[in-house]
Write a protein that holds these residues in place. Structure first.
Motif, PDB file in Angstrom:
ATOM      1  N   CYS A 128       5.316   6.477  -2.036  1.00 43.82           N
ATOM      2  CA  CYS A 128       4.200   5.558  -2.272  1.00 43.82           C
ATOM      3  C   CYS A 128       3.330   6.093  -3.401  1.00 43.82           C
ATOM      4  N   TRP A 129       3.041   5.228  -4.378  1.00 44.23           N
ATOM      5  CA  TRP A 129       2.226   5.644  -5.533  1.00 44.23           C
ATOM      6  C   TRP A 129       0.951   4.839  -5.660  1.00 44.23           C
ATOM      7  N   GLY A 130       0.797   3.789  -4.864  1.00 41.89           N
ATOM      8  CA  GLY A 130      -0.416   2.980  -5.016  1.00 41.89           C
ATOM      9  C   GLY A 130      -0.554   1.972  -3.894  1.00 41.89           C
ATOM     10  N   ALA A 131      -1.680   1.245  -3.917  1.00 46.58           N
ATOM     11  CA  ALA A 131      -1.914   0.205  -2.915  1.00 46.58           C
ATOM     12  C   ALA A 131      -1.019  -1.009  -3.179  1.00 46.58           C
ATOM     13  N   CYS A 132      -0.253  -0.936  -4.278  1.00 41.63           N
ATOM     14  CA  CYS A 132       0.706  -1.986  -4.617  1.00 41.63           C
ATOM     15  C   CYS A 132       2.001  -1.813  -3.841  1.00 41.63           C
ATOM     16  N   ASP A 133       2.050  -0.769  -3.025  1.00 39.96           N
ATOM     17  CA  ASP A 133       3.309  -0.321  -2.448  1.00 39.96           C
ATOM     18  C   ASP A 133       3.133  -0.135  -0.934  1.00 39.96           C
ATOM     19  N   PRO A 173      -7.756  -1.655  -2.239  1.00 42.74           N
ATOM     20  CA  PRO A 173      -6.739  -2.714  -2.211  1.00 42.74           C
ATOM     21  C   PRO A 173      -6.486  -3.335  -3.580  1.00 42.74           C
ATOM     22  N   VAL A 174      -5.222  -3.717  -3.840  1.00 42.02           N
ATOM     23  CA  VAL A 174      -4.931  -4.511  -5.045  1.00 42.02           C
ATOM     24  C   VAL A 174      -4.784  -5.983  -4.674  1.00 42.02           C
ATOM     25  N   ASP A 175      -4.675  -6.256  -3.374  1.00 39.64           N
ATOM     26  CA  ASP A 175      -4.674  -7.642  -2.904  1.00 39.64           C
ATOM     27  C   ASP A 175      -5.101  -7.654  -1.434  1.00 39.64           C
ATOM     28  N   GLU A 185      -8.966  -8.806  -9.732  1.00 41.08           N
ATOM     29  CA  GLU A 185      -8.869  -8.746  -8.263  1.00 41.08           C
ATOM     30  C   GLU A 185      -8.190  -7.457  -7.814  1.00 41.08           C
ATOM     31  N   ARG A 186      -7.387  -6.872  -8.690  1.00 37.88           N
ATOM     32  CA  ARG A 186      -6.685  -5.627  -8.320  1.00 37.88           C
ATOM     33  C   ARG A 186      -7.603  -4.409  -8.342  1.00 37.88           C
ATOM     34  N   THR A 187      -8.766  -4.570  -8.953  1.00 38.05           N
ATOM     35  CA  THR A 187      -9.706  -3.440  -9.029  1.00 38.05           C
ATOM     36  C   THR A 187     -11.063  -3.897  -8.474  1.00 38.05           C
ATOM     37  N   VAL A 222     -10.527   1.164 -13.105  1.00 37.30           N
ATOM     38  CA  VAL A 222      -9.281   0.747 -13.758  1.00 37.30           C
ATOM     39  C   VAL A 222      -8.095   1.325 -13.002  1.00 37.30           C
ATOM     40  N   LEU A 223      -6.961   0.683 -13.180  1.00 38.56           N
ATOM     41  CA  LEU A 223      -5.687   1.179 -12.675  1.00 38.56           C
ATOM     42  C   LEU A 223      -4.769   1.327 -13.881  1.00 38.56           C
ATOM     43  N   GLY A 224      -3.642   1.997 -13.693  1.00 40.78           N
ATOM     44  CA  GLY A 224      -2.680   2.116 -14.794  1.00 40.78           C
ATOM     45  C   GLY A 224      -2.042   0.783 -15.155  1.00 40.78           C
ATOM     46  N   CYS A 225      -2.277  -0.247 -14.340  1.00 42.09           N
ATOM     47  CA  CYS A 225      -1.694  -1.567 -14.612  1.00 42.09           C
ATOM     48  C   CYS A 225      -2.776  -2.610 -14.865  1.00 42.09           C
ATOM     49  N   THR A 226      -4.032  -2.231 -14.879  1.00 41.64           N
ATOM     50  CA  THR A 226      -5.103  -3.225 -15.005  1.00 41.64           C
ATOM     51  C   THR A 226      -6.315  -2.593 -15.683  1.00 41.64           C
ATOM     52  N   GLY A 231       2.716  -5.280  -4.162  1.00 40.26           N
ATOM     53  CA  GLY A 231       1.798  -5.577  -5.261  1.00 40.26           C
ATOM     54  C   GLY A 231       2.413  -5.367  -6.632  1.00 40.26           C
ATOM     55  N   GLN A 232       3.748  -5.335  -6.700  1.00 39.21           N
ATOM     56  CA  GLN A 232       4.410  -5.135  -8.002  1.00 39.21           C
ATOM     57  C   GLN A 232       5.411  -6.235  -8.313  1.00 39.21           C
ATOM     58  N   ARG A 233       5.486  -7.219  -7.413  1.00 35.99           N
ATOM     59  CA  ARG A 233       6.522  -8.239  -7.557  1.00 35.99           C
ATOM     60  C   ARG A 233       6.057  -9.332  -8.511  1.00 35.99           C
ATOM     61  N   ALA A 247       8.221  -4.268 -12.722  1.00 32.87           N
ATOM     62  CA  ALA A 247       7.519  -3.598 -11.607  1.00 32.87           C
ATOM     63  C   ALA A 247       6.299  -2.864 -12.178  1.00 32.87           C
ATOM     64  N   CYS A 248       5.916  -1.736 -11.598  1.00 34.03           N
ATOM     65  CA  CYS A 248       4.759  -0.981 -12.102  1.00 34.03           C
ATOM     66  C   CYS A 248       4.932  -0.705 -13.599  1.00 34.03           C
ATOM     67  N   PRO A 249       3.991  -1.162 -14.433  1.00 32.64           N
ATOM     68  CA  PRO A 249       4.154  -0.991 -15.888  1.00 32.64           C
ATOM     69  C   PRO A 249       4.347   0.463 -16.315  1.00 32.64           C
ATOM     70  N   ARG A 250       3.808   1.389 -15.541  1.00 33.28           N
ATOM     71  CA  ARG A 250       3.890   2.807 -15.940  1.00 33.28           C
ATOM     72  C   ARG A 250       5.326   3.301 -15.959  1.00 33.28           C
ATOM     73  N   LEU A 251       6.189   2.667 -15.193  1.00 32.12           N
ATOM     74  CA  LEU A 251       7.580   3.122 -15.120  1.00 32.12           C
ATOM     75  C   LEU A 251       8.228   3.144 -16.508  1.00 32.12           C
ATOM     76  N   GLU A 283       0.297  -5.232 -18.479  1.00 35.37           N
ATOM     77  CA  GLU A 283      -0.660  -5.148 -17.362  1.00 35.37           C
ATOM     78  C   GLU A 283      -0.242  -6.149 -16.292  1.00 35.37           C
ATOM     79  N   ILE A 284      -0.567  -5.853 -15.054  1.00 38.01           N
ATOM     80  CA  ILE A 284      -0.372  -6.852 -13.989  1.00 38.01           C
ATOM     81  C   ILE A 284      -1.709  -7.536 -13.798  1.00 38.01           C
ATOM     82  N   THR A 285      -1.743  -8.819 -14.089  1.00 39.08           N
ATOM     83  CA  THR A 285      -3.049  -9.502 -14.012  1.00 39.08           C
ATOM     84  C   THR A 285      -3.040 -10.540 -12.902  1.00 39.08           C
TER      85      THR A 285
HETATM   86 FE1  SF4 Z   1       0.720   0.241  -8.535  1.00 39.93          FE
HETATM   87 FE2  SF4 Z   1      -0.616  -0.433 -10.725  1.00 39.93          FE
HETATM   88 FE3  SF4 Z   1      -0.690   2.070  -9.859  1.00 39.93          FE
HETATM   89 FE4  SF4 Z   1       1.559   1.069 -10.868  1.00 39.93          FE
HETATM   90  S1  SF4 Z   1      -0.346   1.434 -11.955  1.00 39.93           S
HETATM   91  S2  SF4 Z   1       1.396   2.337  -9.006  1.00 39.93           S
HETATM   92  S3  SF4 Z   1       1.467  -1.073 -10.178  1.00 39.93           S
HETATM   93  S4  SF4 Z   1      -1.503   0.253  -8.780  1.00 39.93           S
END
Ligand code: SF4
Length: 325
Positions: free
Chosen positions: A64-69, A88-90, A154-156, A162-166, A243-245, A285-289, A323-325
């Motif tokens: 698990c790496w985030g609340a998206c998971d 929460p991201v959602d 809504e994700r933040t 900030v998140l790595g995706c938002t 939260g990554q779909r 999926a997670c943009p950081r990947l 970004e996941i918006t």
């Molecule tokens: Fe999840 Fe966003 Fe963090 Fe990636 S950057 S692990 S999608 S919260």
């Protein structure tokens, strides 16, 4: 560097009080606990304390790496899932989010002040330090710098988060200079690419201030795009994670090439992809990947925007950070 971590005892007290609140609505007996990788070692202490309080506990063993998971399979067999470490991201029913705060000595920011050029800056951070923002604003104000903090997406849910995706909370400041407080260079680089603002990144763990430079990253991304133009097959990765779909995005990308297939997948690892043998993967999926983990994969893993460039649906000059918006 002084950094103080919240202790498991503090977390346990907060979790117990959240459970008591929940029990006013309905009975709670079986509690599932989920920890991100960096906090998994706290699982035993918290589990033991909650067991003593009379709850039946099960700990999620999934990565698990985030609340998206969220471990929603585990939740199916439990009364409640407590996700520790992230906001929460959602919205999710029967999930309690207990985020993890980390203090640091704000006077260390004196060093960052010398790198700031404007008198008015946007201020952003990650969830661990959101609780310190008021004190940081005061610290900057005492030194003649006005800070702007803005609501994000809504994700933040916290202002300035900030998140790595938002990076919405950075964009919404409207400032041409932004101060980022947190670890690593991914977030500040992302903020710079998403906003065009000059970013001053202060890492409270190392006490170092850096101005992220995107050039190396862009050279690498450009080379991957060029390589991907030779591909005979593309695997578009569609995440199963809560939260990554991004199915709509995956379908939109699929129509750009008749060489592209959609692969639904949970944990994206080189081993999981090995036997498919696609020439290039496209990550929804997670943009950081795509950005952080490319070195682990033997073939290019592109962002959605990069795939659009490969397919001629976008110009290189229109490169954007995903970004996941
Ligand atoms: Fe999840 Fe966003 Fe963090 Fe990636 S950057 S692990 S999608 S919260």
């Amino acid at each position: 560097t002084e950094s103080v971590q919240a202790q498991p005892e503090d977390l346990t007290v907060r979790i117990l009080s959240l459970l008591k609140e929940k029990e006013k609505e309905r009975p709670v007996r079986k509690v599932a606990l989920q920890f991100p990788e960096g906090l998994k070692r706290k699982a035993h202490g918290i589990s033991e304390a909650l067991r003593r309080a009379g709850y039946e506990i099960v700990i999620s063993g999934e990565p698990c790496w985030g609340a998206c998971d969220l471990d929603l399979d585990l939740l199916k067999n439990s009364d409640i899932l407590i996700h520790i470490g992230h906001a929460p991201v959602d919205e999710r029913e029967n999930v309690i989010f207990e985020y993890f705060s980390q203090d640091f000595d704000i006077s260390q920011l004196e060093d960052a002040i010398t790198s700031i050029e404007s008198r008015r800056v946007g201020l952003i951070t990650t969830i661990q330090h959101v609780h310190l923002l008021d004190d940081i604003i005061q610290f900057f104000s005492d030194r003649g710098i006005e800070c702007v903090i803005a609501a994000g997406s809504e994700r933040t849910p916290f202002k300035g988060q900030v998140l790595g995706c938002t990076f919405e909370a950075a964009k919404n400041t409207g400032c041409s200079e932004i101060v980022y407080i947190g670890t690593g260079l991914f977030h500040p680089l992302g903020v710079h690419l998403a906003t065009g603002a000059r970013v001053v990144a202060f890492d409270p763990y190392t006490g170092r201030t850096e101005i992220p430079d995107e050039r190396r990253m862009l050279i690498k991304r450009h080379a991957l795009i060029e390589k991907a133009k030779e591909a005979r097959s593309f695997g578009i990765l569609l995440s199963k994670k809560s939260g990554q779909r991004r199915e709509e995005l995956a379908r939109k990308l699929e129509v750009l090439s008749d060489k592209a297939d959609i692969i639904e997948i949970g944990e994206i690892t080189p081993d999981a992809l090995l036997n498919f043998g696609y020439d290039v993967y496209v990550n929804t999926a997670c943009p950081r990947l795509a950005y952080d983990d490319q070195a682990r994969f033997p073939v290019p893993v592109l962002s959605p925007q990069e795939f659009e460039i490969v397919c001629g649906a976008r110009e290189w000059e229109e490169f954007e950070i995903d970004e996941i918006t």
